[in-house]
Design a protein around this motif. Structure first.
Motif, short mmCIF file in Angstrom:
data_model
loop_
_atom_site.label_atom_id
_atom_site.label_comp_id
_atom_site.label_asym_id
_atom_site.label_seq_id
_atom_site.Cartn_x
_atom_site.Cartn_y
_atom_site.Cartn_z
N GLU A 66 37.69 16.69 59.85
CA GLU A 66 36.89 17.89 60.09
C GLU A 66 35.90 18.03 58.95
O GLU A 66 36.32 18.24 57.80
CB GLU A 66 37.78 19.14 60.22
CG GLU A 66 36.99 20.38 60.60
CD GLU A 66 37.87 21.59 60.89
OE1 GLU A 66 37.36 22.56 61.47
OE2 GLU A 66 39.06 21.58 60.52
N ILE A 67 34.62 17.89 59.24
CA ILE A 67 33.59 17.85 58.21
C ILE A 67 32.93 19.22 58.07
O ILE A 67 32.53 19.84 59.06
CB ILE A 67 32.52 16.78 58.54
CG1 ILE A 67 33.19 15.41 58.70
CG2 ILE A 67 31.46 16.73 57.44
CD1 ILE A 67 32.23 14.28 59.07
N SER A 68 32.83 19.70 56.83
CA SER A 68 32.18 20.97 56.53
C SER A 68 30.67 20.76 56.52
O SER A 68 30.17 19.85 55.85
CB SER A 68 32.63 21.49 55.17
OG SER A 68 34.04 21.52 55.08
N VAL A 69 29.97 21.61 57.25
CA VAL A 69 28.52 21.45 57.45
C VAL A 69 27.80 22.77 57.17
O VAL A 69 28.29 23.84 57.54
CB VAL A 69 28.25 20.99 58.91
CG1 VAL A 69 26.81 21.24 59.33
CG2 VAL A 69 28.61 19.52 59.09
N SER A 70 26.67 22.68 56.50
CA SER A 70 25.79 23.85 56.33
C SER A 70 24.66 23.75 57.35
O SER A 70 23.94 22.75 57.40
CB SER A 70 25.21 23.88 54.91
OG SER A 70 26.23 24.07 53.96
N TRP A 71 24.52 24.81 58.16
CA TRP A 71 23.47 24.88 59.19
C TRP A 71 22.86 26.27 59.14
O TRP A 71 23.54 27.26 59.36
CB TRP A 71 24.06 24.60 60.58
CG TRP A 71 23.05 24.62 61.69
CD1 TRP A 71 22.17 23.64 62.02
CD2 TRP A 71 22.83 25.69 62.62
NE1 TRP A 71 21.40 24.02 63.09
CE2 TRP A 71 21.78 25.27 63.49
CE3 TRP A 71 23.39 26.96 62.80
CZ2 TRP A 71 21.30 26.09 64.51
CZ3 TRP A 71 22.91 27.77 63.82
CH2 TRP A 71 21.88 27.33 64.67
#
Length: 298
Positions: A72-77
């Protein structure tokens, strides 16, 4: 044999966490709990970490379960932190390994800032306390802070800590730049996996769920960048949200996934396994997966 839910009656759980990220159980303990609750196909999806996969796969073989490598990859959007689950990944794929290392590297500095912010409101010693709750110090995160704040009597449970101290706009919240959405999807797809937008009902603007306009913009970009599935049935969703996100999946031609998002006993939205079926009309994320025969480990 092709894996078909409802025909082989397999119980799927495609989202859960071990102590290698912010769960409380070792991968082997997690798999044993899943097996005991009837799960027959399991994906371990630790946050930004692949180290628990080998142990979990071995344990799954011992229990006669199908196992899927996940993350599960943490992403900034925009102003949001998103979570992108990768299923059927290759954990040895160099760009994925290097990318996750880069994502993890900022956690220590963020933890120090969180502790400094909490000290300003009179809560000291939090950093040392939070690290005591980590199995993997490189993965220090808000959940470890929350567990310490419960232990030290600041709040009655983890959810209360988030609401009072660690959610956006609260004293201990520190914004962080995670992976770019494009990069996360590229790492997953490049390794042979499928990218899944996790628990879409949890993305908030203040105290409100992300509105339909923003959600559609996110899903359009997710699809354009190569995203393949939407987590429809998950521990934090209500039955009404199952239906809502099944409609979004149909609108954007996305497959549908399911998972408990289990982190630990008494600390999760729901326990592992026995998830509700996907709503009618959903195209399951696994509908073209081939199941290799389960070989008992020796």
């Amino acid at each position: 044999a092709t894996i078909v839910r409802g025909v082989l009656m397999l119980d799927y759980d495609l989202h859960c966490h071990s102590a290698y990220s912010d769960g409380t159980l070792t991968p082997a303990e997690l798999v044993a709990r899943a097996a005991g609750r009837g799960v027959q196909l399991l994906a371990l999806t630790d946050h930004d970490e692949l180290e628990g996969l080998a142990e979990a796969r071995h344990a799954a073989e011992l229990h006669g379960m199908y196992f899927i490598d996940g993350v599960e990859i943490s992403v900034s959007w925009r102003k949001h932190t998103l979570h992108i689950v990768g299923l059927k990944i290759d954990p040895s794929y160099p760009p994925l390994v290097a990318g996750l290392q880069q994502v993890r590297s900022g956690r220590g500095a963020r933890a120090q800032k969180m502790a400094d912010e909490l000290a300003k409101v009179g809560i000291g010693g939090v950093l040392e306390g939070a690290y005591r709750f980590t199995t993997n110090p490189n993965m220090i995160g808000r959940t470890h802070f929350a567990r310490y704040l419960v232990e030290s009597g600041q709040c009655k449970d983890v959810k209360s800590v988030f609401n009072r101290y660690l959610a956006q706009g609260k004293p201990g919240y520190v914004p962080h730049q995670w992976a770019a959405l494009q990069d996360a999807i590229d790492w997953i797809k490049g390794s042979g996996g499928i990218a899944v937008l996790a628990h879409p009902g949890r993305y908030m603007v203040g105290r409100q769920s992300m509105g339909s306009k923003t959600m559609r913009e996110l899903l359009a970009e997710f699809v354009e960048l190569g995203g393949g599935a939407l987590e429809v049935v998950t521990g934090s969703h209500t039955p009404a949200q199952y239906a809502e996100f099944a409609r979004y999946a149909q609108e954007f031609n996305l497959r549908c996934s399911c998972g408990s998002d289990f982190h630990g006993p008494n600390e999760s939205y729901r326990d592992m396994g026995r998830l509700p079926d996907l709503p009618l009309g959903c195209r399951p994320v696994w509908d073209d997966w081939k199941a290799a025969p389960v070989v008992k480990a020796v």
